[in-house]
Design an enzyme around this catalytic site. Structure first.
Site, PDB file in Angstrom:
ATOM      1  N   ASP A 317       0.825  -1.220   0.000  1.00 51.55           N
ATOM      2  CA  ASP A 317       0.000   0.000   0.000  1.00 51.55           C
ATOM      3  C   ASP A 317       0.853   1.261   0.000  1.00 51.55           C
ATOM      4  OD1 ASP A 317      -2.324   1.502   0.062  1.00 51.55           O
ATOM      5  OD2 ASP A 317      -2.555   1.369   2.239  1.00 51.55           O
ATOM      6  N   GLU A 320       2.115   4.948  -4.331  1.00 51.64           N
ATOM      7  CA  GLU A 320       2.044   5.820  -5.538  1.00 51.64           C
ATOM      8  C   GLU A 320       3.343   6.577  -5.748  1.00 51.64           C
ATOM      9  OE1 GLU A 320      -0.265   5.644  -3.070  1.00 51.64           O
ATOM     10  OE2 GLU A 320      -1.491   4.279  -4.277  1.00 51.64           O
ATOM     11  N   ASP A 430      -9.457   3.220  -1.965  1.00 54.30           N
ATOM     12  CA  ASP A 430     -10.367   3.753  -0.947  1.00 54.30           C
ATOM     13  C   ASP A 430     -11.691   4.257  -1.516  1.00 54.30           C
ATOM     14  OD1 ASP A 430      -8.209   3.167   0.557  1.00 54.30           O
ATOM     15  OD2 ASP A 430      -7.640   5.232   0.984  1.00 54.30           O
TER      16      ASP A 430
HETATM   17  C1  GLC Z   1      -4.871   3.312   2.736  1.00 53.40           C
HETATM   18  C2  GLC Z   1      -5.393   2.033   2.086  1.00 53.40           C
HETATM   19  C3  GLC Z   1      -6.416   1.397   2.992  1.00 53.40           C
HETATM   20  C4  GLC Z   1      -5.815   1.137   4.370  1.00 53.40           C
HETATM   21  C5  GLC Z   1      -5.268   2.431   4.949  1.00 53.40           C
HETATM   22  C6  GLC Z   1      -4.510   2.206   6.252  1.00 53.40           C
HETATM   23  O1  GLC Z   1      -5.857   4.259   2.791  1.00 53.40           O
HETATM   24  O2  GLC Z   1      -5.914   2.287   0.821  1.00 53.40           O
HETATM   25  O3  GLC Z   1      -6.887   0.206   2.433  1.00 53.40           O
HETATM   26  O4  GLC Z   1      -6.779   0.620   5.215  1.00 53.40           O
HETATM   27  O5  GLC Z   1      -4.369   3.025   4.021  1.00 53.40           O
HETATM   28  O6  GLC Z   1      -3.458   1.362   6.074  1.00 53.40           O
END
Ligand code: GLC
Length: 717
Positions: A317, A320, A430
């Site tokens: 995650d 980007e 999200d």
């Molecule tokens: C980002 C991710 C989400 C996750 C959050 C905390 O927003 O897209 O899925 O829960 O980070 O890690």
């Protein structure tokens, strides 16, 4: 090569001096290359933009993960991987950069822009009938792909970019997630509740809460005192624990990953060569230089810390990369705030003040201040921004391959660009708990498949905001069909596990999840065949039906060989209009989890579908295989197949299966069961044309003919 002639159908143009992005892997000697700038279909204007003139009825499909319709006409999209938390229609980019689209109309062809930098696709936004493509960096590869059909064009593109990531079969099971399962006790409670309610659960996802102050590859021993025990106990229950890994590494003396990173020179730097400092969840972080092969190797090896604890999958995650702020940005925002503190702040200064803070995140200035060392060459991040997520997931994939080269790990990422599809799947980030986001998810699915992303899905129930039980149910009815089926939400949202509402809701969602397990052999078979043959798992109707009306349909999809889906995505709806391009067999999963069937005529009509009902269709002359539902993928048995067939004269289906866990399938080690149902002198006959090395012992067939007459065949082998 599937009978397609890449050498004849693809032209590659090289504009300037492009860097290798890792997107196209087919030997470029096999592709016609043109350096003349005299382009087929397009012209290049004096500013270097590529232009195409559409006719009124042309449709544009593709561009992967982005806002708006299946037909991308009428908006402007930017390929620039963005940590975008609000997927509203005014946005231009989301997390992925997927530069492939198909023009369908007076001419039919595909375009791929092979660039690591920002590309702007103005698809009839400025000028209704014009596509204008602006590549900010004028060094790129341009591919024009021709073919006899939409399917062939996409197939050829997919041949260029290489075989998609293959997940383990268990990854098609149901997964539960939440940002906010903050302790081991809470995590165990989730497992207990699923068991108590007898709802299948295959994966428990852990978000950043399991880490010690959000540091990658650490465990918070206060909240998760026996992380290993949790993983083991889950394993005993047949549940895999899937932790998150973020891109940023916390700046903290004594934290081994940070120290090794600094010492090894594995972090992105500023212009002076010092590790670049930004901030994400842990506060100040450095960014691993995933574009550097040494750094990739180093980071990839770290996953062993968790695989040694029994972990078999990850979600990557914030890659980007997401930046919350940099020191420079923060300083200048505070400075400006100090300056105007004592003034009578008018409307413009007020907005400016606010914006100075709002614009700290993902600031272009910061991106332009970051440098990569691409194996000796210093490259500014802004020019290669879209390669960051790809290379993080490549690092993970290669790291996991070194740990066990024959094992399929579960791996998916938030940021991506074409090329990453070979290393992992992706989720759509999200979303909000909005009805519109069920619809948006549906529209992204075929576009993602076109760009090679096959293992995909969304946060079922929506990530941000509070879901409602009806929204959650309807969202499950879509996720039932996506390869990645995971319920995930934010720490600020109300709970949305299948049992978080009333008993009725639990029962409905349980029926859907249980039905998912009956469907998995079909879904897996289609996913694997599509990966191997470079086909689409989700298709717009136009890819299969040539009638004019199919072109208008934006909210129904073909799923694999046999099905058409038409999800419900409106609040309070008790049904919806659905267009059938031909006669189809309606399948309705009712409130008791039973499947009911009805033959439906072609044309458009209102189909009733109460909240507790899930509907989908078997296409004409197609067969849907189902099996007995189980609580775990590993327990699904292919000894007994139930075939639902809608047949006029003849239908056939080939069910693909393999061991589901190793990469032997890449060496053509898999099993096929091929069945043919044919009407011979007014009676249906079942032929089993292939079933070597399979467990198959019994087939139960229910056949509907076009008039709705039902026949059954039972066959023991
Ligand atoms: C980002 C991710 C989400 C996750 C959050 C905390 O927003 O897209 O899925 O829960 O980070 O890690």
């Amino acid at each position: 090569m599937n009978g397609l002639k890449i050498d004849e159908n693809v032209i590659r143009y090289i504009i300037g001096n492009p860097i290798n992005t890792d997107a196209v892997i087919l030997d470029t000697n096999k592709i016609k290359t043109d350096r003349s700038y005299s382009l087929k279909y397009l012209d290049i204007d004096e500013d270097g933009n590529l232009n195409y003139y559409m006719s009124d009825n042309d449709i544009i499909y593709g561009l992967g993960e982005n806002v708006r319709g299946l037909n991308k006409r009428g908006w402007i999209y930017e390929s620039f991987c963005t940590d975008e938390y609000s997927h509203t229609p005014n946005k231009r980019s989301l997390y992925g950069a997927h530069n492939f689209f198909v023009v369908h109309g007076k001419e039919n062809f595909g375009i791929f822009i092979d660039s690591p930098s920002k590309v702007i696709f103005d698809i009839g936004y400025t000028d209704h009938n014009k596509i204008k493509i602006t590549c900010e960096n004028q060094n790129y590869g341009l591919y024009i792909i021709e073919g006899n059909s939409l399917n062939d064009i996409v197939k050829e593109f997919r041949m260029l970019i290489g075989e998609s990531y293959i997940p383990p079969k268990w990854a098609l099971g149901y997964g539960q997630s939440r940002w906010g399962y903050g302790t081991e006790t809470e995590a165990r409670e989730v497992i207990r509740k699923f068991k108590e309610n007898d709802i299948p659960l295959e994966m428990l996802y852990l978000d950043i809460d399991y880490m010690e102050r959000f540091k990658d590859f650490t465990v918070d021993r206060t909240a998760f005192p026996s992380f290993e025990g949790l993983v083991d106990d889950c394993m005993d229950e047949g549940v895999k624990v899937i932790p998150i890994i973020d891109a940023g590494i916390k700046v903290e003396e004594g934290y081994p990953i940070y120290e090794e990173g600094v010492e090894g020179g594995y972090f992105c730097t500023d212009k002076d060569g010092d590790p670049f400092v930004t901030a994400v969840w842990p506060g100040k972080v450095h960014l691993p230089d995933f574009l550097n092969s040494r750094a990739r190797k180093w980071f990839g090896e770290k996953y062993k810390i968790l695989t040694d604890k029994g972990i078999e999958g990850f979600w990557n995650d914030m890659n980007e990369p997401a930046l919350f702020y940099s020191d420079k940005g923060l300083e200048s925002a505070f400075k400006r705030a100090e300056e105007i503190k004592k003034e009578n702040i008018d409307v413009y200064s007020y907005f400016e003040l606010k914006d100075n803070f709002n614009k700290l995140a993902n600031s272009i200035d910061d991106y332009k201040s970051i440098y990569h060392n691409v194996d000796g060459e210093l490259i500014n991040h802004y020019d290669v921004h879209n390669l960051y997520g790809l290379n993080m997931t490549k690092a993970t994939y290669e790291g996991l391959e070194n740990i066990d080269e024959n094992k399929r790990f579960l791996l998916f990422s938030r940021a991506s660009s074409v090329g990453m599809h070979r290393y992992g799947g992706m989720w759509t980030g999200d979303s909000f708990s909005w009805w519109e986001h069920i619809e948006l998810t549906m529209k992204m699915l075929p576009a993602l498949n076109m760009c090679g992303f096959m293992f995909i899905g969304s946060d079922t129930g929506g990530f941000a905001g509070d879901t409602t039980s009806d929204l959650l149910i309807r969202w499950n009815q879509l996720s039932l069909f996506t390869p990645l089926y995971r319920n995930h939400t934010s720490r600020w949202s109300r709970s949305q596990e299948p049992y978080a509402f009333d008993e009725g809701t639990t029962k409905i969602i349980k029926n859907i999840i249980r039905f998912r397990y009956s469907l998995i052999p079909y879904l897996y078979s289609e996913l694997m065949k599509c990966i191997k043959n470079n086909d689409l798992y989700f298709k717009p109707l136009t890819f299969e039906y040539e009638d004019e009306f199919s072109k208008e349909v934006e909210d129904q999809l073909i799923l694999g060989n046999s099905l058409m889906i038409a999800p419900m995505y409106k609040q309070n709806s008790k049904g919806r209009y659905i267009y059938l391009p031909e006669k189809m067999l309606l399948c309705k999963l009712n409130h008791e989890g039973k499947l009911l069937f009805e033959v439906c005529n072609e044309g458009s009509k209102f189909f009733h579908c109460l909240l507790e009902e899930t509907i989908f269709f078997v296409r004409k002359n197609r067969i849907l295989p189902l099996v007995e539902s189980e609580n775990k993928v590993k327990d699904l048995s292919l000894k007994e197949l139930n075939l639902i067939a809608f047949v006029d004269k003849k239908a056939e289906y080939t069910l693909y299966d393999d061991d589901g866990i190793t990469k032997e399938c890449k060496k053509n080690k898999f099993n096929l069961v091929k069945v043919v149902i044919e009407k011979i002198s007014n009676k249906y006959e079942l032929k089993i044309e292939k079933a070597e090395n399979t467990a198959l012992k019994k087939i139960n067939v229910v056949i509907y003919d076009l008039e709705g007459r039902k026949e059954t065949i039972l066959r023991e082998l």
